[in-house]
Structures are given as C-alpha cells and as structure tokens.
Design an enzyme around this catalytic site. Structure first.
Site, PDB file in Angstrom:
ATOM      1  N   ASP A 158     143.004 -39.373 -56.206  1.00  0.00           N
ATOM      2  CA  ASP A 158     142.809 -39.622 -54.742  1.00  0.00           C
ATOM      3  C   ASP A 158     144.062 -40.213 -54.251  1.00  0.00           C
ATOM      4  O   ASP A 158     144.621 -41.139 -54.727  1.00  0.00           O
ATOM      5  CB  ASP A 158     141.647 -40.602 -54.963  1.00  0.00           C
ATOM      6  CG  ASP A 158     140.736 -40.296 -53.375  1.00  0.00           C
ATOM      7  OD1 ASP A 158     141.587 -40.601 -52.499  1.00  0.00           O
ATOM      8  OD2 ASP A 158     139.740 -39.886 -53.339  1.00  0.00           O
TER       9      ASP A 158
ATOM     10  N   ALA B 163     139.022 -32.864 -50.344  1.00  0.00           N
ATOM     11  CA  ALA B 163     139.042 -31.678 -49.217  1.00  0.00           C
ATOM     12  C   ALA B 163     138.776 -32.517 -47.801  1.00  0.00           C
ATOM     13  O   ALA B 163     138.418 -33.312 -47.651  1.00  0.00           O
ATOM     14  CB  ALA B 163     137.857 -30.568 -49.376  1.00  0.00           C
TER      15      ALA B 163
ATOM     16  N   TYR C 269     136.619 -24.290 -41.752  1.00  0.00           N
ATOM     17  CA  TYR C 269     136.195 -24.999 -42.943  1.00  0.00           C
ATOM     18  C   TYR C 269     135.544 -24.316 -43.791  1.00  0.00           C
ATOM     19  O   TYR C 269     135.793 -24.343 -44.987  1.00  0.00           O
ATOM     20  CB  TYR C 269     135.249 -26.249 -42.415  1.00  0.00           C
ATOM     21  CG  TYR C 269     134.501 -27.068 -43.396  1.00  0.00           C
ATOM     22  CD1 TYR C 269     135.219 -27.473 -44.583  1.00  0.00           C
ATOM     23  CD2 TYR C 269     132.991 -27.164 -43.533  1.00  0.00           C
ATOM     24  CE1 TYR C 269     134.373 -28.313 -45.733  1.00  0.00           C
ATOM     25  CE2 TYR C 269     132.360 -27.939 -44.642  1.00  0.00           C
ATOM     26  CZ  TYR C 269     133.049 -28.263 -45.474  1.00  0.00           C
ATOM     27  OH  TYR C 269     132.301 -28.787 -46.522  1.00  0.00           O
TER      28      TYR C 269
ATOM     29  N   PHE D 222     124.366 -28.388 -48.988  1.00  0.00           N
ATOM     30  CA  PHE D 222     123.784 -28.603 -47.373  1.00  0.00           C
ATOM     31  C   PHE D 222     124.197 -29.873 -46.806  1.00  0.00           C
ATOM     32  O   PHE D 222     125.287 -30.270 -47.216  1.00  0.00           O
ATOM     33  CB  PHE D 222     122.278 -28.208 -47.244  1.00  0.00           C
ATOM     34  CG  PHE D 222     122.139 -26.572 -47.422  1.00  0.00           C
ATOM     35  CD1 PHE D 222     122.402 -25.953 -48.786  1.00  0.00           C
ATOM     36  CD2 PHE D 222     121.834 -25.793 -46.076  1.00  0.00           C
ATOM     37  CE1 PHE D 222     122.644 -24.446 -48.778  1.00  0.00           C
ATOM     38  CE2 PHE D 222     122.053 -24.285 -46.604  1.00  0.00           C
ATOM     39  CZ  PHE D 222     122.129 -23.682 -47.712  1.00  0.00           C
ATOM     40  N   ASN D 223     123.335 -30.717 -46.077  1.00  0.00           N
ATOM     41  CA  ASN D 223     124.027 -31.655 -45.434  1.00  0.00           C
ATOM     42  C   ASN D 223     123.852 -32.845 -46.332  1.00  0.00           C
ATOM     43  O   ASN D 223     122.902 -33.641 -46.218  1.00  0.00           O
ATOM     44  CB  ASN D 223     123.541 -32.064 -43.929  1.00  0.00           C
ATOM     45  CG  ASN D 223     123.908 -30.783 -42.858  1.00  0.00           C
ATOM     46  OD1 ASN D 223     123.934 -29.835 -43.093  1.00  0.00           O
ATOM     47  ND2 ASN D 223     124.517 -31.395 -41.719  1.00  0.00           N
TER      48      ASN D 223
ATOM     49  N   ARG E 160     119.063 -28.774 -39.712  1.00  0.00           N
ATOM     50  CA  ARG E 160     120.158 -28.902 -41.050  1.00  0.00           C
ATOM     51  C   ARG E 160     119.032 -29.460 -42.055  1.00  0.00           C
ATOM     52  O   ARG E 160     117.915 -29.962 -41.968  1.00  0.00           O
ATOM     53  CB  ARG E 160     120.971 -30.233 -40.756  1.00  0.00           C
ATOM     54  CG  ARG E 160     122.218 -29.572 -39.746  1.00  0.00           C
ATOM     55  CD  ARG E 160     122.990 -28.569 -40.427  1.00  0.00           C
ATOM     56  NE  ARG E 160     123.978 -28.201 -39.227  1.00  0.00           N
ATOM     57  CZ  ARG E 160     123.856 -27.102 -38.298  1.00  0.00           C
ATOM     58  NH1 ARG E 160     122.915 -26.686 -38.122  1.00  0.00           N
ATOM     59  NH2 ARG E 160     124.842 -27.050 -37.602  1.00  0.00           N
TER      60      ARG E 160
ATOM     61  N   ARG F  37     128.514 -28.192 -29.923  1.00  0.00           N
ATOM     62  CA  ARG F  37     129.897 -28.331 -30.585  1.00  0.00           C
ATOM     63  C   ARG F  37     130.264 -27.044 -31.039  1.00  0.00           C
ATOM     64  O   ARG F  37     129.453 -26.489 -31.989  1.00  0.00           O
ATOM     65  CB  ARG F  37     129.541 -29.357 -31.506  1.00  0.00           C
ATOM     66  CG  ARG F  37     131.022 -29.941 -32.470  1.00  0.00           C
ATOM     67  CD  ARG F  37     130.622 -30.914 -33.558  1.00  0.00           C
ATOM     68  NE  ARG F  37     129.822 -30.593 -34.546  1.00  0.00           N
ATOM     69  CZ  ARG F  37     129.493 -31.521 -35.584  1.00  0.00           C
ATOM     70  NH1 ARG F  37     129.945 -32.549 -35.638  1.00  0.00           N
ATOM     71  NH2 ARG F  37     128.877 -30.859 -36.566  1.00  0.00           N
TER      72      ARG F  37
ATOM     73  N   GLY G 212     131.456 -24.231 -33.420  1.00  0.00           N
ATOM     74  CA  GLY G 212     131.431 -23.876 -34.850  1.00  0.00           C
ATOM     75  C   GLY G 212     130.142 -24.251 -35.511  1.00  0.00           C
ATOM     76  O   GLY G 212     129.876 -24.097 -36.829  1.00  0.00           O
ATOM     77  N   ASP G 213     129.013 -24.819 -34.704  1.00  0.00           N
ATOM     78  CA  ASP G 213     127.819 -25.165 -35.303  1.00  0.00           C
ATOM     79  C   ASP G 213     126.700 -23.985 -35.359  1.00  0.00           C
ATOM     80  O   ASP G 213     126.248 -23.609 -34.258  1.00  0.00           O
ATOM     81  CB  ASP G 213     127.169 -26.368 -34.256  1.00  0.00           C
ATOM     82  CG  ASP G 213     127.600 -27.721 -34.773  1.00  0.00           C
ATOM     83  OD1 ASP G 213     127.962 -27.923 -35.900  1.00  0.00           O
ATOM     84  OD2 ASP G 213     127.317 -28.713 -34.174  1.00  0.00           O
TER      85      ASP G 213
HETATM   86  N1  UDP Z   1     125.296 -34.040 -34.145  1.00  0.00           N
HETATM   87  C1  UDP Z   1     125.118 -34.438 -32.823  1.00  0.00           C
HETATM   88  N2  UDP Z   1     125.728 -35.362 -32.403  1.00  0.00           N
HETATM   89  C2  UDP Z   1     126.642 -36.245 -33.128  1.00  0.00           C
HETATM   90  C3  UDP Z   1     126.675 -35.850 -34.658  1.00  0.00           C
HETATM   91  C4  UDP Z   1     126.452 -34.690 -34.955  1.00  0.00           C
HETATM   92  O1  UDP Z   1     124.229 -33.821 -32.231  1.00  0.00           O
HETATM   93  O2  UDP Z   1     127.221 -37.139 -32.700  1.00  0.00           O
HETATM   94  C5  UDP Z   1     124.686 -32.718 -34.557  1.00  0.00           C
HETATM   95  C6  UDP Z   1     125.787 -31.546 -35.043  1.00  0.00           C
HETATM   96  O3  UDP Z   1     126.047 -30.961 -33.741  1.00  0.00           O
HETATM   97  C7  UDP Z   1     124.856 -30.743 -35.961  1.00  0.00           C
HETATM   98  C8  UDP Z   1     124.172 -31.989 -36.705  1.00  0.00           C
HETATM   99  O4  UDP Z   1     124.018 -32.939 -35.821  1.00  0.00           O
HETATM  100  O5  UDP Z   1     124.102 -29.940 -35.316  1.00  0.00           O
HETATM  101  C9  UDP Z   1     124.719 -32.476 -38.005  1.00  0.00           C
HETATM  102  O6  UDP Z   1     126.077 -32.486 -37.907  1.00  0.00           O
HETATM  103  P1  UDP Z   1     126.952 -33.216 -38.925  1.00  0.00           P
HETATM  104  O7  UDP Z   1     128.222 -33.498 -38.253  1.00  0.00           O
HETATM  105  O8  UDP Z   1     126.291 -34.486 -39.483  1.00  0.00           O
HETATM  106  O9  UDP Z   1     127.110 -32.149 -40.129  1.00  0.00           O
HETATM  107  P2  UDP Z   1     127.437 -30.563 -40.341  1.00  0.00           P
HETATM  108  O10 UDP Z   1     126.119 -30.035 -39.990  1.00  0.00           O
HETATM  109  O11 UDP Z   1     128.287 -30.373 -39.066  1.00  0.00           O
HETATM  110  O12 UDP Z   1     128.103 -30.607 -41.508  1.00  0.00           O
END
Ligand code: UDP
Length: 337
Positions: A33, A76, A142, A170-171, A222, A286, A288-289
C-alpha cells in the site's frame, strides 16, 4: 494452510477488514500500500511494504524478495463520479496497477489471485436481481476499468495458469462489529458515511442526487453489503483455490444481499439508528449513476457457502454508526501523511 498472502490496498477500507479476517485465521499477511488513501492504523500491526502499484519495479521486487502464495488485490480508485471526470486516473490505477501485479505473478510463478471487482461492470442491467451471467456493459470509466481487469484475468489464466476469483461487490458499507477499524475516506463521497457525518454534526445536511429515477421513491436503489461479509468471501475464495489446486480456474461471484435500499430509505434507517433528524436537500442526478443495482449472490452461496452475517441495512448502519461515533475524525492521521 500456510503461505504469505499479499494484500494490495490492505490499508484501505475493504482491504483492512480482509487483512483482519485473514489474521484472525492465523494467516501470514503482507500489505502492499502507498498509504495515499489507506491508513497505517487500519493495519492493526500487519506488515506493510509501502509503495505504489504503479511502480512496476517496486511491485516486482516485492515478489522477488518474498515467497508469496496468493494475492488479494484491493488497491484501486473506486469513485464513479471521479472516474467520469478523470478517466485517465482510473485507467492508470485500475488497469496498469493490476497489470503490474499480474506481470509480477507470472514472472515469479504465483498462481492465486482474488480481485476486487464491482457491480458497476454490469452498467444498467436488463434484469434485477443481477446474476453473473448478465452482460457486462459498464456505463462509467470505473466499471470499464474493472471489467478490463476481469478480462486480463482470463488471459493470464490461459497464458500463465493463474487461477482467480473476481468478487463483484455491490455497495460495501458498515464497519468491524468490534469497532477496531472502519471507513475513513478523505474526501468522503459514499452515502452511508456522509449520512452519519450529518448525524454527528460534521455536515449540516446532505444532498440527495436525483429523485426522478424510475424507482418507487424516485431515488437510486443500491444493495448494501457489510464489509466484514465481503472480507469473509475473500477468505472463502482463497480456501477454495487452496483446497483443490486447479479446480477454480477463473470464476466471478456477486456479493450482495439481494435487497435494494433507496437513498431515502438509507436516510430513514440512519434516523432510526442515530436518533438524529438528518436533513437533506434534493440535487441533480450524479453522472454515471445507474438507477437500480441489486445483486443475486446465489452463486457464491452455493459454490463457496458464503453466508452474510450482517445482512440487513439496519445492522450495517449500526456498525458504521458505532465506528463513526467512536472515531469521529476517523483514523486522525492526516497531519502525518
Ligand atoms: N448519494 C447521494 N448523496 C450523496 C452520496 C451518494 O444521493 O451525498 C447516492 C448516489 O447518487 C447513489 C447512492 O447514494 O445513488 C450510493 O452512492 P455511493 O457513492 O455511496 O455508492 P456507489 O453506488 O456510487 O458505489
């Protein structure tokens, strides 16, 4: 079983929880790291080789100096939004970094590899829950870079006999249930830590990115999965490769809880857990979501006997809250880096 496990990115969030899981089983671990994002304190004393995955000579020297039995690759970049703004960063770190590792493995005869992959490789899936056989059409850099990593694994298996398991998370969320380690990113962009920073009074409110998606409450859905359950899956993948060498080949598994939680539901859960009102404002989508990502983890449950212990969103938020309350400034090591 013996042998040194090299964990790239082992000082990071998911990496450090996996290092802990390995050491709790008495395994020898060497973390690779550069501490650009990870935290030395998160290692809890595990051995560190400090350097960058992008430094090909450094990576190679680690493999030449030590006898490595297997590699877990976490190092990463992992932010969808950032990857859209700065794709070069993602191709360098997530493709070149992985290639440097695989080249070093091929050169020194290391045959076992576990990759941190992602549900972002699926893009906007045609079916929910997502199964591993669905097409991988990522919609952000990504996801593309992680898909390239998966493709490299196929070719390195064919050419060099490197067995691998790609774990499509997943998340990732939550923290070690004993509160020893947790999530600490700077700047923080992930939903659950941001929500908890509001609960701690470190932010006045959060912004919900879009409420006009085609989901029941209009916000993105998610599948949140506990970081300790992810760590466990890595150990199971390694054990499968050790049990019968050559039997794993190249495989990919989803790691999720098969439960979709919307942004507003996360906020509501955090209200219940923390007792704080957690104000938010509505903002733009946002880039890319994808609207909805929920994974089937039937394949890994069946193949490796993976059984999540912290499967529900309330438990996930509770463990994260415990960590954030105990360590409101995270590892508090920024001055030293
Ligand atoms: N999200 C949000 N507000 C924030 C951060 C994230 O609404 O301040 C939303 C984001 O658009 C996504 C979900 O929360 O739909 C999960 O985002 P996160 O960045 O935690 O994980 P990702 O799905 O991008 O890996």
């Amino acid at each position: 079983m013996s042998g040194l496990i090299l964990v790239s990115g082992g000082a990071g969030y998911i990496g450090s929880h996996t290092v802990l899981a390995l050491r709790e089983r008495g395994r020898d671990v060497l973390v690779l790291d550069d501490l650009s994002e990870g935290h030395e304190a998160a290692l809890l004393g595990a051995e560190l080789a400090r350097g960058s995955m992008l430094d090909r000579d450094f990576v190679r020297s680690v493999f030449e100096e030590r006898e490595i039995a297997a590699v877990f690759h976490f190092a990463a970049r992992c932010y969808v939004g950032e990857s859209v703004e700065d794709p070069g960063l993602y191709y360098r770190h997530n493709v070149l970094g992985t290639l440097n590792l695989l080249d070093a493995m091929a050169a020194t005869g290391v045959k076992r590899f576990v990759l941190s992959s992602t549900c972002a490789t699926y893009g906007e899936p045609e079916r929910i829950p997502i199964t591993e056989d669905l097409p991988q059409n990522p919609i952000n850099p990504y996801g593309v870079t992680k898909l390239v990593d998966e493709w490299m694994l196929r070719d390195f298996h064919t050419a060099h006999g490197i067995e691998s398991v790609a774990l499509r998370y997943f998340n990732a969320a939550g923290a070690d249930a004993e509160g020893r380690i947790g999530e600490d990113h700077e700047p923080e962009t992930h939903l659950i830590p941001i929500v908890l920073q509001v609960a701690l009074g470190q932010r006045d409110k959060l912004t919900v990115f879009g409420d006009d998606y085609e989901t029941p409450d209009g916000t993105c859905i998610r599948d949140y999965v506990h970081v300790t359950d992810l760590a466990e899956a890595h150990v199971l993948a390694l054990e499968a490769m050790e049990k019968t060498p050559g039997s794993v080949g190249i495989q990919a598994f989803n790691l999720g809880n098969e439960a979709g939680t919307s942004v507003l539901e996360v906020i509501e859960t955090a209200r219940q857990v923390t007792g704080h009102p957690i104000p938010y404002t509505l903002g733009a989508r946002r880039p890319g979501d994808p609207p909805r990502l929920v994974g089937s983890s039937a394949r890994i449950r069946e193949a490796l006997g993976w059984t999540p212990k912290f499967g529900d969103i309330k438990t996930i938020v509770e463990t994260a809250w415990k960590w954030h309350q105990a360590r409101p400034k995270g590892y508090d090591d920024r001055g030293g880096r």
